[in-house]
Design a protein around this motif. Structure first.
Motif, PDB file in Angstrom:
ATOM      1  N   ILE A  17      12.936 -20.916  -6.235  1.00 13.25           N
ATOM      2  CA  ILE A  17      12.518 -20.217  -5.010  1.00 13.25           C
ATOM      3  C   ILE A  17      11.162 -20.734  -4.535  1.00 13.25           C
ATOM      4  N   THR A  50      15.821  -8.543  -4.744  1.00 10.48           N
ATOM      5  CA  THR A  50      14.897  -9.528  -4.149  1.00 10.48           C
ATOM      6  C   THR A  50      14.647 -10.741  -5.040  1.00 10.48           C
ATOM      7  N   GLY A  51      14.905 -10.598  -6.357  1.00 12.28           N
ATOM      8  CA  GLY A  51      14.647 -11.722  -7.269  1.00 12.28           C
ATOM      9  C   GLY A  51      13.187 -12.137  -7.167  1.00 12.28           C
ATOM     10  N   ASP A  70      14.493  -4.618  -7.088  1.00  4.66           N
ATOM     11  CA  ASP A  70      15.233  -5.364  -8.104  1.00  4.66           C
ATOM     12  C   ASP A  70      15.322  -4.500  -9.355  1.00  4.66           C
ATOM     13  N   SER A  72      15.515  -5.983 -12.451  1.00  6.57           N
ATOM     14  CA  SER A  72      14.967  -6.724 -13.589  1.00  6.57           C
ATOM     15  C   SER A  72      13.433  -6.713 -13.567  1.00  6.57           C
ATOM     16  N   GLN A  95      14.323  -0.675  -8.621  1.00  8.88           N
ATOM     17  CA  GLN A  95      15.341   0.292  -8.213  1.00  8.88           C
ATOM     18  C   GLN A  95      16.699  -0.320  -8.509  1.00  8.88           C
ATOM     19  N   GLN A  98      22.488   0.519  -6.542  1.00 11.02           N
ATOM     20  CA  GLN A  98      23.639   1.420  -6.397  1.00 11.02           C
ATOM     21  C   GLN A  98      23.204   2.873  -6.195  1.00 11.02           C
ATOM     22  N   LEU A 115      23.601 -11.138  -4.611  1.00 11.38           N
ATOM     23  CA  LEU A 115      23.514  -9.993  -5.521  1.00 11.38           C
ATOM     24  C   LEU A 115      24.865  -9.290  -5.688  1.00 11.38           C
TER      25      LEU A 115
HETATM   26  C1  LIG Z   1      20.979 -14.328  -7.939  1.00 10.87           C
HETATM   27  S1  LIG Z   1      19.595 -13.311  -7.916  1.00 10.87           S
HETATM   28  C2  LIG Z   1      19.218 -13.390  -6.167  1.00 10.87           C
HETATM   29  C3  LIG Z   1      17.765 -13.121  -5.860  1.00 10.87           C
HETATM   30  C4  LIG Z   1      17.390 -13.154  -4.381  1.00 10.87           C
HETATM   31  N1  LIG Z   1      18.191 -12.231  -3.601  1.00 10.87           N
HETATM   32  C5  LIG Z   1      17.538 -14.550  -3.833  1.00 10.87           C
HETATM   33  O1  LIG Z   1      18.554 -14.830  -3.193  1.00 10.87           O
HETATM   34  O2  LIG Z   1      16.621 -15.359  -4.026  1.00 10.87           O
HETATM   35  C6  LIG Z   1      20.257 -11.669  -8.083  1.00 10.87           C
HETATM   36  C7  LIG Z   1      19.167 -10.611  -8.227  1.00 10.87           C
HETATM   37  O3  LIG Z   1      19.751  -9.318  -8.145  1.00 10.87           O
HETATM   38  C8  LIG Z   1      19.114  -8.474  -9.103  1.00 10.87           C
HETATM   39  N2  LIG Z   1      20.013  -7.352  -9.434  1.00 10.87           N
HETATM   40  C9  LIG Z   1      21.143  -7.392 -10.178  1.00 10.87           C
HETATM   41  N3  LIG Z   1      21.709  -6.167 -10.233  1.00 10.87           N
HETATM   42  C10 LIG Z   1      20.913  -5.334  -9.518  1.00 10.87           C
HETATM   43  C11 LIG Z   1      20.970  -3.948  -9.207  1.00 10.87           C
HETATM   44  N4  LIG Z   1      21.957  -3.172  -9.642  1.00 10.87           N
HETATM   45  N5  LIG Z   1      19.998  -3.427  -8.432  1.00 10.87           N
HETATM   46  C12 LIG Z   1      18.967  -4.206  -7.982  1.00 10.87           C
HETATM   47  N6  LIG Z   1      18.865  -5.518  -8.250  1.00 10.87           N
HETATM   48  C13 LIG Z   1      19.821  -6.088  -9.014  1.00 10.87           C
HETATM   49  C14 LIG Z   1      18.859  -9.410 -10.263  1.00 10.87           C
HETATM   50  O4  LIG Z   1      17.890  -8.883 -11.149  1.00 10.87           O
HETATM   51  C15 LIG Z   1      18.421 -10.677  -9.546  1.00 10.87           C
HETATM   52  O5  LIG Z   1      17.047 -10.694  -9.310  1.00 10.87           O
END
Ligand SMILES: C[S@@+](CC[C@H](N)C(=O)[O-])C[C@H]1O[C@@H](n2cnc3c(N)ncnc32)[C@H](O)[C@@H]1O
Length: 249
Positions: A17, A50-51, A70, A72, A95, A98, A115
């Motif tokens: 990123i 948001t990653g 996020d 994580s 957060q 879901q 996501l």
């Molecule tokens: C592939 S990454 C994409 C990150 C960012 N959206 C991007 O495109 O650069 C997926 C992200 O979704 C987050 N994630 C997964 N399950 C989630 C949930 N139930 N609630 C919030 N975030 C979640 C992960 O921790 C990760 O940071």
């Protein structure tokens, strides 16, 4: 399981990123998004999953307040670091997408990239996102069918053809998501996720419309608008990607 997977990948993802944030992709993504939303008014935007903070980094302005959520802890840490380095004032909080703590109708725009495929209960998530949007608010989803070639003959045929072309033309090996031998961790993930075997974006359209959204656009291969010619040719990640726009009526 999902949380530990993303915690583990936070540093590597953040590097990708950070490199995108230094590239012409920033402008391309901004054009893409500003073509879809009304950018002449003040907006309260939520970036879901948001990653490392890509969307807060490129969308925050005096008139656009961006919150990134996020699940994580490691992703939240790297997002905060990245945004601090760039001097960007966005809110990043933990957060589960879901079931969030936000009040109903808090946001004008929800944006979500890569996501939905990993969410255990995507219908629950879409219902929550409907609740979070103001009336006429917009939902922009960018995602992919990473595992469809393991479940559907037609998807497998397309995948194999593309992989063959990649190998013959450029001597490159396609990334085989969900492969049991070369990437057992991804195989476990594929089997654990609800959406892995679903036909998408069709599944999403039906689900969103049942909840009350109006789906106004579905664009397959949206990355053609973001990647430059060389990146398109040498891309080993050949699973189909799509963009969905939906409005809360
Ligand atoms: C592939 S990454 C994409 C990150 C960012 N959206 C991007 O495109 O650069 C997926 C992200 O979704 C987050 N994630 C997964 N399950 C989630 C949930 N139930 N609630 C919030 N975030 C979640 C992960 O921790 C990760 O940071």
């Amino acid at each position: 399981m999902i949380q530990s997977f993303w915690n583990k990948h936070a540093q590597g993802y953040s590097q990708l990123i950070r490199s995108d944030l230094q590239s012409n992709k920033v402008e391309k993504w901004q054009h893409f998004i500003f073509d879809e939303i009304d950018n002449t008014v003040s907006l309260n935007i939520l970036d879901i999953g948001t990653g490392p903070g890509f969307f807060p980094a490129i969308l925050t302005s005096d008139t656009r307040k961006v919150t990134g959520i996020d699940l994580s802890d490691e992703m939240i840490k790297v997002a905060k670091e990245n945004l601090k380095k760039l001097g960007i004032d966005a809110t990043i909080i933990k957060q589960d997408c879901q079931e969030t703590d936000f009040q109903e109708a808090s946001f004008d725009v929800l944006i979500c990239r890569n996501l939905v495929w990993t969410v255990p209960n995507p219908e629950k998530a879409y219902r929550e996102w409907y609740r979070l949007l103001k009336p006429n608010g917009q939902l922009l989803i960018f995602d992919g069918s990473w595992y469809s070639h393991h479940f559907h003959e037609d998807a497998k045929k397309r995948f194999d053809e593309k992989a063959k072309e990649l190998q013959e033309k450029y001597n490159l090996i396609a990334h085989n998501y969900g492969d049991k031998t070369t990437d057992p961790e991804d195989f476990d993930m594929m089997n654990a996720l609800y959406l892995s075997d679903k036909r998408r974006p069709e599944w999403d359209k039906t689900c969103l419309e049942n909840i009350g959204f109006t789906v106004t656009k579905i664009e397959e291969n949206y990355l053609d608008r973001i990647l430059d010619e060389q990146e398109k040719q040498y891309r080993t990640d050949i699973a189909p990607v799509f963009f969905i726009k939906a409005i809360k009526k």
